[in-house]
Design a protein around this motif. Structure first.
Motif, PDB file in Angstrom:
ATOM      1  N   PRO A   8     -46.939 -44.576   1.665  1.00 49.77           N
ATOM      2  CA  PRO A   8     -47.773 -45.757   1.448  1.00 49.77           C
ATOM      3  C   PRO A   8     -47.796 -46.683   2.656  1.00 49.77           C
ATOM      4  N   ILE A  12     -51.100 -51.342   0.024  1.00 47.42           N
ATOM      5  CA  ILE A  12     -50.092 -51.189  -1.023  1.00 47.42           C
ATOM      6  C   ILE A  12     -48.903 -52.090  -0.697  1.00 47.42           C
ATOM      7  N   SER A  17     -43.757 -49.355   1.473  1.00 51.00           N
ATOM      8  CA  SER A  17     -44.943 -49.450   2.320  1.00 51.00           C
ATOM      9  C   SER A  17     -44.589 -50.022   3.692  1.00 51.00           C
ATOM     10  N   ILE A  38     -51.869 -43.450   1.092  1.00 51.62           N
ATOM     11  CA  ILE A  38     -52.227 -43.422  -0.327  1.00 51.62           C
ATOM     12  C   ILE A  38     -53.350 -44.428  -0.585  1.00 51.62           C
ATOM     13  N   GLN A  41     -52.345 -45.379  -6.204  1.00 51.94           N
ATOM     14  CA  GLN A  41     -50.943 -45.136  -6.467  1.00 51.94           C
ATOM     15  C   GLN A  41     -50.678 -44.899  -7.946  1.00 51.94           C
ATOM     16  N   SER A  72     -53.262 -40.227  -6.652  1.00 55.09           N
ATOM     17  CA  SER A  72     -52.254 -39.594  -7.504  1.00 55.09           C
ATOM     18  C   SER A  72     -52.838 -38.804  -8.660  1.00 55.09           C
TER      19      SER A  72
END
Length: 378
Positions: A8, A12, A17, A38, A41, A72
């Protein structure tokens, strides 16, 4: 060397992150790095905290160029990453692991990259064992992390967790690097000025609060602290996964509501320094842990820490020099360490040791370790 990193980054929120972004930044000082990130998430129902995403135009965000490919809930995006990594002529692929929610996707990446003849896969594990420690988690960790050629962990406990799950894993243990970015932001904003010492003895509990972080034990300890240090105050800052009023009521019922200040909201990057600048010491009363980025933020501000003897936390504290280690779920021991800290000179006495100690947490040392791993796994 040509590397690929997955994890990440902004927008994020959160320490993982920040970590991934700073790692990519450090690696790019020496190597060519592609950063696959990403774009989606967690479903909102699975994330009880505040919003998962920061403002895209946050001027203080930690940023590195990246490609937000991963979703995801969309397996075809996992396969996009597989294709890019497997055919990208990389020396090493470094994906990030921190939650079993991504177990199926993580296992997919490892299996299909190896099947396609891609580079060695070395998982960077922030915590192998989940904090909630549910019965299904062990199977999900095996699914997500199985089949990789190597693993990086930040504590001996996580290395042991891996050896319980896999036969003879290739594990490299390396300390969590320092988050000094927040101290740099603060000093730039304050034109290089160091924060003055707080006028009252001040402890800080910082970051996203979840049950495993043991905040209730710190509040239970606070009446014992105030009995010895009547003007002491406790600052609690960060978003909550449970009801913050539970902790406010606990403080009121113990008669210390006036000296416990709870700010139950996400603290943006540009305000992190404001909280650490108000404190003498950061307290982590965790019930379980593998490691914590909060310790490394504190060290970046020359701030000592008081932690519990769980996971890898004792591994990053020099007892009596950069902080203290106490037993978990023990308010009396926690209070005793806090009082001792202030009576024995507190932060001023420990700053020289912290500055010397944190040299081992430099990001360049992490890059050295990744170079070693890439050479070993070729």
């Amino acid at each position: 060397m040509r590397l690929a990193v997955f994890g990440p980054t902004h927008p994020i929120r959160g320490g993982i992150s920040h970590y991934t972004t700073l790692l990519v930044r450090a690696l790019r000082q020496r190597h060519e790095v592609d950063f696959f990130s990403i774009r989606y998430q967690y479903p909102p129902l699975l994330y009880p905290g505040e919003a998962q995403y920061a403002s895209l135009d946050d001027p203080e965000a930690i940023r590195e160029d990246h490609e937000p490919l991963f979703h995801s809930l969309q397996p075809w995006t996992w396969q996009q990453i597989v294709g890019r990594v497997a055919h990208g002529n990389y020396d090493l692929f470094i994906p990030t692991w921190w939650t079993v929610f991504f177990a199926l996707a993580s296992g997919h990446l490892t299996h299909h990259i190896r099947r396609a003849g891609g580079p060695p896969v070395c998982w960077l594990c922030h915590n192998v064992k989940m904090h909630e420690d549910r019965a299904i988690d062990k199977a999900l960790v095996r699914l997500g992390l199985g089949g990789a050629q190597g693993y990086i962990v930040h504590s001996q406990e996580d290395a042991a967790n891996l050896t319980k799950l896999f036969p003879n894993p290739r594990v490299w243990v390396h300390v969590h690097p320092t988050y000094d970015h927040f101290a740099t932001l603060y000093q730039e904003r304050m034109q290089g000025a160091l924060p003055p010492p707080p006028k009252r003895p001040t402890c800080l509990f910082f970051g996203v609060n979840r049950d495993y972080k043991g905040l209730k034990y710190l509040i239970a300890a606070w009446p014992l602290v105030v009995r010895e240090l009547p003007d002491a105050r406790l600052l609690i800052a960060g978003s909550f996964w449970d009801d913050p009023n539970t902790y406010r009521e606990q403080a009121r019922s113990l008669g210390v509501g006036d000296s416990v200040e709870i700010t139950a909201e996400y603290i943006p990057n540009e305000q992190v320094g404001d909280w650490f600048a108000q404190a003498d010491v950061t307290v982590l009363p965790y019930r379980s842990a593998t490691q914590s980025g909060i310790v490394q933020i504190a060290y970046g501000f020359d701030l000592p820490v008081i932690v519990t003897r769980v996971g890898g936390l004792p591994e990053v504290v020099a007892e009596g020099e950069t902080g203290y280690v106490v037993e978990k779920e023990d308010p009396e021991a926690l209070a005793s360490a806090i009082v001792k800290f202030f009576r024995e000179g507190g932060r001023a006495r420990m700053i020289p040791s912290i500055r010397e100690y944190r040299k081992r947490f430099d990001w360049s040392a992490m890059v050295d370790r990744i170079e070693e791993i890439a050479t070993t796994l070729r």
